[in-house]
Design an enzyme around this catalytic site. Structure first.
Site, mmCIF file in Angstrom:
data_model
loop_
_atom_site.group_PDB
_atom_site.id
_atom_site.type_symbol
_atom_site.label_atom_id
_atom_site.label_comp_id
_atom_site.label_asym_id
_atom_site.label_seq_id
_atom_site.Cartn_x
_atom_site.Cartn_y
_atom_site.Cartn_z
ATOM 1 C CG HIS A 49 -7.400 8.793 6.715
ATOM 2 N ND1 HIS A 49 -8.065 7.587 6.581
ATOM 3 C CD2 HIS A 49 -6.106 8.110 6.268
ATOM 4 C CE1 HIS A 49 -7.411 6.677 6.404
ATOM 5 N NE2 HIS A 49 -6.303 7.028 6.206
ATOM 6 C CG ASP A 53 -4.347 5.396 -0.151
ATOM 7 O OD1 ASP A 53 -3.501 4.589 -0.107
ATOM 8 O OD2 ASP A 53 -5.308 5.815 0.755
ATOM 9 C CG HIS A 55 -9.325 7.055 3.265
ATOM 10 N ND1 HIS A 55 -8.425 8.049 2.580
ATOM 11 C CD2 HIS A 55 -8.715 5.945 3.158
ATOM 12 C CE1 HIS A 55 -7.172 7.163 2.204
ATOM 13 N NE2 HIS A 55 -7.555 6.138 2.514
ATOM 14 C CD GLU A 61 -8.045 2.022 2.242
ATOM 15 O OE1 GLU A 61 -7.269 1.115 2.301
ATOM 16 O OE2 GLU A 61 -8.087 3.115 2.666
ATOM 17 C CD GLU A 65 -6.234 2.609 -0.610
ATOM 18 O OE1 GLU A 65 -5.115 2.100 -0.200
ATOM 19 O OE2 GLU A 65 -6.702 3.645 -0.030
ATOM 20 C CG ASP A 78 -1.909 0.856 1.159
ATOM 21 O OD1 ASP A 78 -1.958 2.042 0.684
ATOM 22 O OD2 ASP A 78 -2.882 0.682 2.022
HETATM 23 MN MN MN Z 1 -3.905 2.676 1.203
HETATM 24 MN MN MN Z 2 -6.301 4.295 2.073
#
Ligand code: MN
Ligand code: MN
Length: 305
Positions: A172, A92, A164, A197, A290, A81
């Protein structure tokens, strides 16, 4: 703004693809996270958060400490990630792979098949989620789509992990995207950036905190008697005020001992927030996929495709 999201997404996606090829039997986790983080910087972006590498029953929030000797074993379920940031706009993205090599030395063929299905399930969850997104979609509908897709594999999502919203320099940003129908009828708006995700597991689908802290966030200024702790805090304020940072970056800068003492004192005083690694409650296997998306009138753009 959109341009920066797209640029960060392209870079993150390219690094994700290259880096996942390094997930092989015997490779050091530390080499992988160093590769990812240095490629983000080489690509002209900033690191939006330390490269997370979470293995098997760990879902998230592990990154190598300095000197980490953890190596991948063939067949390990590895979540990679990573986050790249350009002008504060964040991509992300995460993928799960089984570490390549002689998997049958560590797992039976039945286990390997199950693990591949767990990986497929989170991918199917993400695909179903993305298909529901358009301006005005209720976030519970996204969650419902994830849950349904994963249920088809007779597996569970992780109910207490969420996607998020993203805003400039804010990983976030307040809106949570569930992986099940949580009855939240909040609606996404056109132009909103969101990380979706889904996590899938053969366990009951809850994660708990596990020991250790490897990732931290700056919280607030506090006074400290110990000069070196004060210096570390100043350094964090100057370099990592907005997005999460790695304990490894601090110990690399200040030395193992001073760095570790400072991180402990800063955490205890709530000047920084220490993230615990998250582990599936029944120690079952967890996969994650994600993407970052931007909501549009009739759909969305996936920046990290
Ligand atoms: Mn992530
Ligand atoms: Mn994330």
């Amino acid at each position: 703004m959109i341009e920066s999201y797209i640029q960060a997404g392209k870079l993150a996606s390219k690094i994700r693809e290259e880096a996942s090829k390094m997930i092989t039997d015997g490779t050091l986790v530390l080499d992988l996270v160093n590769y990812v983080e240095s490629e983000i910087l080489k690509g002209g972006a900033e690191i939006a958060f330390p490269c997370n590498v979470s293995i098997n029953e760990y879902a998230a929030h592990y990154t190598s400490p300095a000197g980490d000797e953890t190596r991948f074993k063939a067949g390990d379920m590895v979540k990679l990630d990573l986050g790249a940031m350009i002008d504060g706009y964040i991509a992300d993205t995460a993928v799960t792979v089984l570490a390549s090599g002689n998997m049958d030395e560590n797992y039976t063929q039945d286990e390997i098949n199950l693990h591949e299905e767990i990986i497929e399930a989170s991918a199917a969850g993400l695909e179903a989620a993305i298909a529901t997104v358009r301006a005005g979609v209720e976030i519970s509908k996204i969650g419902e789509a994830v849950h349904e897709a994963i249920s088809e594999y007779h597996l569970n999502p992780i109910f207490n992990l969420m996607g998020h919203s993203l805003e400039q320099y804010n990983l976030h940003a307040g809106i949570s995207i569930p992986n099940y129908d949580n009855n939240d009828n909040f609606k996404l708006d056109e132009g909103q950036a969101v990380a979706i995700e889904p996590f899938a597991t053969n366990g009951e689908g809850m994660v708990n905190d596990a020991p250790g802290h490897y990732i931290f966030s700056y919280m607030a200024n506090k006074p400290f008697r110990m000069k070196s702790t004060q210096r570390v805090l100043k350094y964090i304020q100057n370099n990592h005020r907005y997005v999460p940072f790695s304990g490894r970056w601090i110990t690399d800068e200040f030395g193992e001992r001073k760095g570790a003492i400072a991180l402990k004192q800063l955490s205890d005083a709530m000047a920084i927030y220490p993230y615990a690694p998250l582990r599936e409650k029944q120690n079952c296997f967890v996969s994650q996929k994600e993407h970052t998306i931007i909501v549009e009138k009739e759909g969305c753009t996936v920046t990290t495709i």
